[in-house]
Each structure stands twice: as C-alpha cells, then as structure tokens.
Design a protein around this motif. Sequence first.
Motif, PDB file in Angstrom:
ATOM      1  N   GLY A 317      -3.300  30.322   9.712  1.00 37.72           N
ATOM      2  CA  GLY A 317      -3.501  28.986   9.156  1.00 37.72           C
ATOM      3  C   GLY A 317      -4.480  28.176   9.984  1.00 37.72           C
ATOM      4  O   GLY A 317      -4.891  27.099   9.594  1.00 37.72           O
ATOM      5  N   LEU A 465       8.325  20.240   9.116  1.00 42.11           N
ATOM      6  CA  LEU A 465       6.875  20.162   9.301  1.00 42.11           C
ATOM      7  C   LEU A 465       6.116  20.605   8.048  1.00 42.11           C
ATOM      8  O   LEU A 465       4.910  20.446   7.957  1.00 42.11           O
ATOM      9  N   VAL A 468       6.082  17.574   2.737  1.00 44.83           N
ATOM     10  CA  VAL A 468       5.056  16.532   2.592  1.00 44.83           C
ATOM     11  C   VAL A 468       5.667  15.144   2.427  1.00 44.83           C
ATOM     12  O   VAL A 468       5.013  14.134   2.670  1.00 44.83           O
ATOM     13  N   PHE A 472       7.120  13.339  10.836  1.00 43.71           N
ATOM     14  CA  PHE A 472       7.173  14.034  12.106  1.00 43.71           C
ATOM     15  C   PHE A 472       8.404  13.604  12.893  1.00 43.71           C
ATOM     16  O   PHE A 472       9.048  14.415  13.552  1.00 43.71           O
TER      17      PHE A 472
ATOM     18  N   SER B  65      -0.636  20.608  19.485  1.00 44.77           N
ATOM     19  CA  SER B  65      -1.674  21.500  19.001  1.00 44.77           C
ATOM     20  C   SER B  65      -2.939  20.694  18.729  1.00 44.77           C
ATOM     21  O   SER B  65      -2.901  19.463  18.656  1.00 44.77           O
ATOM     22  N   GLN B  67      -5.100  21.979  16.114  1.00 51.78           N
ATOM     23  CA  GLN B  67      -5.601  22.771  14.989  1.00 51.78           C
ATOM     24  C   GLN B  67      -4.799  22.358  13.766  1.00 51.78           C
ATOM     25  O   GLN B  67      -3.585  22.315  13.798  1.00 51.78           O
ATOM     26  N   VAL B  68      -5.521  22.007  12.721  1.00 55.63           N
ATOM     27  CA  VAL B  68      -4.866  21.529  11.512  1.00 55.63           C
ATOM     28  C   VAL B  68      -4.889  22.627  10.467  1.00 55.63           C
ATOM     29  O   VAL B  68      -5.913  23.273  10.251  1.00 55.63           O
ATOM     30  N   ARG B  69      -3.747  22.838   9.852  1.00 60.28           N
ATOM     31  CA  ARG B  69      -3.649  23.919   8.868  1.00 60.28           C
ATOM     32  C   ARG B  69      -3.992  23.420   7.468  1.00 60.28           C
ATOM     33  O   ARG B  69      -3.906  22.230   7.166  1.00 60.28           O
ATOM     34  N   ALA B  75       2.613  20.497   6.143  1.00 60.47           N
ATOM     35  CA  ALA B  75       2.394  19.108   5.731  1.00 60.47           C
ATOM     36  C   ALA B  75       1.370  18.407   6.625  1.00 60.47           C
ATOM     37  O   ALA B  75       1.352  17.179   6.708  1.00 60.47           O
ATOM     38  N   ALA B  78      -0.519  15.649   5.013  1.00 60.20           N
ATOM     39  CA  ALA B  78       0.374  14.552   4.624  1.00 60.20           C
ATOM     40  C   ALA B  78       0.782  13.715   5.834  1.00 60.20           C
ATOM     41  O   ALA B  78       1.021  12.516   5.731  1.00 60.20           O
ATOM     42  N   PHE B  79       0.839  14.337   7.001  1.00 58.22           N
ATOM     43  CA  PHE B  79       1.203  13.610   8.217  1.00 58.22           C
ATOM     44  C   PHE B  79       0.020  12.830   8.789  1.00 58.22           C
ATOM     45  O   PHE B  79       0.135  12.202   9.838  1.00 58.22           O
ATOM     46  N   TRP B  81      -2.986  14.157   9.807  1.00 58.36           N
ATOM     47  CA  TRP B  81      -3.676  14.838  10.902  1.00 58.36           C
ATOM     48  C   TRP B  81      -5.079  15.294  10.522  1.00 58.36           C
ATOM     49  O   TRP B  81      -5.742  15.978  11.297  1.00 58.36           O
ATOM     50  N   SER B  85      -8.904  22.625  10.144  1.00 55.88           N
ATOM     51  CA  SER B  85      -9.895  22.830  11.204  1.00 55.88           C
ATOM     52  C   SER B  85     -10.900  23.912  10.842  1.00 55.88           C
ATOM     53  O   SER B  85     -10.599  24.832  10.084  1.00 55.88           O
ATOM     54  N   PRO B 105       3.067  15.604  17.932  1.00 55.53           N
ATOM     55  CA  PRO B 105       2.152  15.747  16.795  1.00 55.53           C
ATOM     56  C   PRO B 105       0.822  16.375  17.185  1.00 55.53           C
ATOM     57  O   PRO B 105       0.443  16.391  18.357  1.00 55.53           O
TER      58      PRO B 105
END
Lengths: 517, 197
Positions: A317, A465, A468, A472, B65, B67-69, B75, B78-79, B81, B85, B105
């Motif tokens: 990912g 996590l 949606v 956090f 981290s 790195q954004v997925r 999510a 949605a958070f 971030w 990446s 985060p």
Amino acid sequence: MSKGGTVDAKVVFLILTFSISVLGMLAFVVALIQKQVLVPASAAKSIFGKNEVGHSELDAKSRMSDQWKTLDQSAKIPILLFMVSSVLWLVLGSIFGLLVSFKFHAPEFLGSEALLTFGKLRPLHLNIIAYGWLSPAALGVAMWLVPRMTKVPLQNVKTLFAAGVIWNIGVILGCVGLLFGLNDGLEWLEFWWPFKILLALAGAMVAIPLFRTIYLSKEEHLYVSMWYIIAALIWFPVLFIIANSHFLHSGVEQAIANWWFAHNVLGLWVTPLGLGIVYYLLPKIIGHPIASYQLSLFGFWGLALFYSQVGMHHLLGGPIPTWLGNLSVVMSVGMAIPVITTAINHHVSAYRHFHVLNESVVLRFIVFGAMSYTVSSLQGSLHSLRTFNYTTHFTHWTVSHAHLGLYGFTTMVLFGGIYYALPRLVGRNFKHPRLLNLHFWVAATGIIIYAVGLGYGGWLQGKELQNVNGSFEQSVRLTMPYLVVRSFGGTLMLLSHCLMLYNVFSILRPEKEAVIK
Amino acid sequence: MNKAYIFVLGGTSTITLSIFLFILVPRLQVSEINKDAVSAQSPYTENELKGRKTYIDNGCLYCHSQQVRDPVAGADKAFGWGRASLPSDYIYDKPHLLGTMRTGPDLSNIGSRQPSRDWHHLHFYNPRLLVSWSIMPGFPFFYEVATSSESPKPGAIRIPGKTDQWIIPSEEAENLVSYLMSLKRDRDPVKASEATK
C-alpha cells in the motif's frame, strides 16, 4: 538505458546476479539428478552414537554424554563467552523493552530525562535483543552443535574467543552511540556503521572457524541441522553488508532495502539457526530419529527459496512497485509449504514420544518453540495477503507477531539449547532443575499473554484505521487496555529471564566438593 | 570433503536471486519513474536537516509513518493525511523515514495539516496540554520554562491555562519544528516532459 555510465554498471550487476542465481539453480538441478541431494533414511540416525537410539540423553553426567565429552568441550571458553554474555544482554534488553511497554500507557513515566525517552529506549531494546541476545546466543548454540555433527573438534578456538570479545564491544559501543545520537536511522540497523563493522568482523571470525571445522569433517552425510547452519552463515553476511551499504540507497529504494533486510534477518538468519537447533535437540532428547528425514529436505529448500523473497509486505500500500509487493505476498504464502512440512516432522516426532516432556524441561522449551514456529509462520502467510495486511499494517498486531516469532519460537528454542549445552560444557548438572521448569512456565505464560493480548488490540486498532467514519483518536483509545496487558506479559517474561540468569550463574560456580577434592 | 558445497551453492544462489529481485530491479524501475517526475518537494535546508536528525535520534519513526496508502487500503485520506504517496516524494530522503507503525498519526503532510509552530512547540513540550488522549512522550528537555507576566524572550510561548508560565524553545526544538513544517507531501509532482514547457 545505456546512456550514462551509472546505468551501465546497474545493468552489469543485473545480468551478473541473474546469471549467478540461474547457474546456482542449474547446479542444484544437476545435483538432484545425480542423487547428491536425496539422502538415505539412515542419515537421520547420524546424530546418535553407539547404542544411543531408543535412549534419551537427559543426564549430562551419564555415560551417554561422556562419549561426546571431547567434542562438547572442544571450545568450551568461547562458547561460554557467547552464551553467558547473551543472557546478560537478554536481561538488559528486556528491561528496556518493559520500560518502553510502560511508556505506552504511562507516557509521563521517566519522561523528563532526555536519555530515557521512549524513542531512545525502543531501538536499544530491539538492537540489544537482535545483536546482543539472539545472534550471539544462536551462534553459541550452533558452535556447540557443529562439532557434534561433524565429529571434528571446533577449529581456531582463540579466534572464536576474540570474536566473542569484539562482538560484545561492538554491541556496547552501538548502544552507547544510540543514546548520544550516533544512529544510522534505519530500523533493525540503527547502530552507527563503524560499530557495525566490528560486528561484521566478529561474525567473520566465527564463520571462518566454523567453515574450517565443517571442511575437515569426514562424515559422508551432513545432518539436516548443518544445512540450516551453513546456509545461515552465508545469508546473514550478505544481507548485513548490502543493507548497510548506505551509499547504495536512498528514498524509496532504501525503504525497500531496509525491509528486505529486516525481514530476511528473521527468515534467513534467526529462523534457520533456530530450526537447526530443533532438528538436533528434538530427536536427541526423545531418543528417536526425526519422523521423516526426506520431508526435512522440502522444509529446507522451501525455506531457502521462499523466505528469501518476502519482506515487502511491510510496505504494502506504500509507494513501492505493485509487482514487488505481490511477489512478496506470493512467496509468503509459499512459505506455508516448508512450514507445514517442518511442522509435520517436528510435531509427529514430539507427539510419538510425548511422555519425555515429563522428564525433560529442555524438551518443553524446544516443543513450545517448534509450535510457535508453526503458528507464527502461518500467521505470517495469512497477514501478508493484501486484504488481511491492510488491516494489520501499521498496528500492534505486527509487534505481537514479531514477538511470537522471535520469542515464542527462537528465544524459547535458544533457552532450551543453552540449558542443554551448559551442563555438558561444564560437566555438571543444574543444581535446581525446578527453577528451569519455573523459568519455562513463567516465560510461556508471559509470551502467550503478550502475543494474544497485543495481537487482538492491534486488530481492533487496524479496523479503526480503516474506518472512514472513525477517528485516529478512537484507534488510540481502543488499544489502551491491551497495552496494559502487554506490560503484564512482558513483566512475566523479564522475571523468567532473571531466573535464567540465576540458573546460568549457579551452574558456572564450581561445586564445593569439587574444590575439596 | 563432504556435501556441504550443495548448501553453500544453494544458499548463494537463492540470496543472489533475492538481491536481483529486491534490490536491483526495483532500483532501476524507481529511478526510471523518478526521472520523469519533477518532485513537488524541495531539498531540505540545513536547519531542517538538523531537525530531521533530531527526529531520528529521538525515535519518532517508531510511532509515526510517512507514507500514505491508497483509499483501498485504509482511511488515510479520510483522516486528512493527504493523497497516496509516490516514489518522487522521497527523493531527498536519506535515510528514508517511511516508518511502519501508526501508534501516532502519519506525518507525510504535517506541515500543511498543522502549520502553527507554536502548536508544535507546546505539543512537544507536553502533548497532553493540547491533546488530552495522546500517549506521545513529551520532550520537556527541549524547552526552558520561564515565569514572567510578559513574554520573557522573543519566541517564547505562553503555556495555555497559565498566565505567567512560558516555554522557550531550544535550537534543537526550533529545527525539529522546521523539519515538520517542511513535510508537505500533498502537492502533486509534474511530469518532467510537461514541466519544461
């Protein structure tokens, strides 16, 4: 592609590595055809001496152990150095681990001291356990097993001793360096690089005498444990040197190299050494050869092929090429083959002679370790799958899994290995065998609480996590109770290590009657 | 001589294959991708690099981290971030700090997400002053605390809820915050071929 000089060099390396690996595979196929690889079933008995099959080698002062005495004590001092120093590091490393664990649910705890902040203790814990405990302890047990299997006394004893000294100096300097900002900044490779050169040097000073010993062996067949030890001694230096060649890597490529190392250090270093120890001690203690010697071939070659290609699920990912992640997923699932064959071999052997568990504490450690290997490996195959991984990635689940593998499996096996070798190294039995048993139960309870509790907490965290509509904040709040559970399990584990420290030092002290004589 | 050579041979070839697949091929591919992308990132300044070293030495990467997925995986978006990446987001990163843990985060775009330096200083001094449920360690040793009814020094920040307590950031703290401010991996890279037009 051939515009710049650098690209040319890359292409040359590409062709070179590819041809070497293809040539290696071809050679292996040729060896297979020539029946160099398949082994006679009688080979499984090669670890037993005269009239030993059917008898458990339990008492270090028995006649059975006596026939191994010259080989067992051929490198007594360096092996003791490796084992004893590793136990000291284990206690220190788990103290740091427990402090870190407390900080998760009590963030103010020891929080005002710059040197005791979470971020300093966390890498100390990992590096002490990896390079202070696991590696030298596994090397110590391997050094003790190699003469037994090759029937050759260990070579270059003084070099081995010097290696033990240099290795420990390397770890001490590495740790002190971390406290004062000498940090390479890569997980599993934090020690400052000049100190890692010391580790590499010491490692070579162990590997070369071991290879000399193996070379001198007149044994027609090398027992399965030797396969794992030989391969591990080749794999680790390659991994360590490539991952530490910082001039080669940066950015995303470095992240790939980093996790290539960090996962292979488990799969190609700690795991094969641990399995080698199980393959020797399990049949030896139950007094019967391993259930199926042919199966162990699948186990070994499967591990060599599949385990060397995993690791990228740490970056699924993330900004890595998709095919690379997929390759690791496929290979992780492939790992089920060697794991299941090894499991059948170990568990069937243990199951047939289950009653020996009543007599041998060492066997309890070994069997627990073998069971954890099966569980943690299958867990690993499972959570490498994308759907599963997307939940568990970035959570405490991974930490729980790492401890199940490195503690439930490797550390427990090393406990057994050290407890088996020590009496035969010093020529006397443990004074308080019950304390060994207590060590086993406290450690086993501790790791089960740790792995189950934290694993479940990590799963909840991962689900949040992915939510949606969640937050956090909720992912942090959810894990809190499980972080406390982890500290409880960790406390038990540390207690068991203190027991071990006592056990080790009590057997090292000469008995009083011996002094009078 | 015995059959050890089979295992030496087998061991060497599997690890070589692994180097080929996991080190060399990805390097070639990633460098090709990066060649055509003008990264939206700019090189770190000297102070930001010092802050980055503080980030490493204090183990921030073990909980955060960078790195954004893709939304498929989690999510992250949605958070808040940012976008997923790309390799070109990291061309100035050495050592890489992608991280694999989210006890805290993700910080890929923290510079855009929380642009207040004062917020970061107070948060570093004691995270629970601003975020009651936080389990992040405080870094009080990066700050001097002064008691005064007026600002004791330029750059001093009043502790919320107190009328006369101030924190004075050390140089280390300033650099660390500068590093965080530089993390803005939410801008899209442009194709090199298009950038020149």
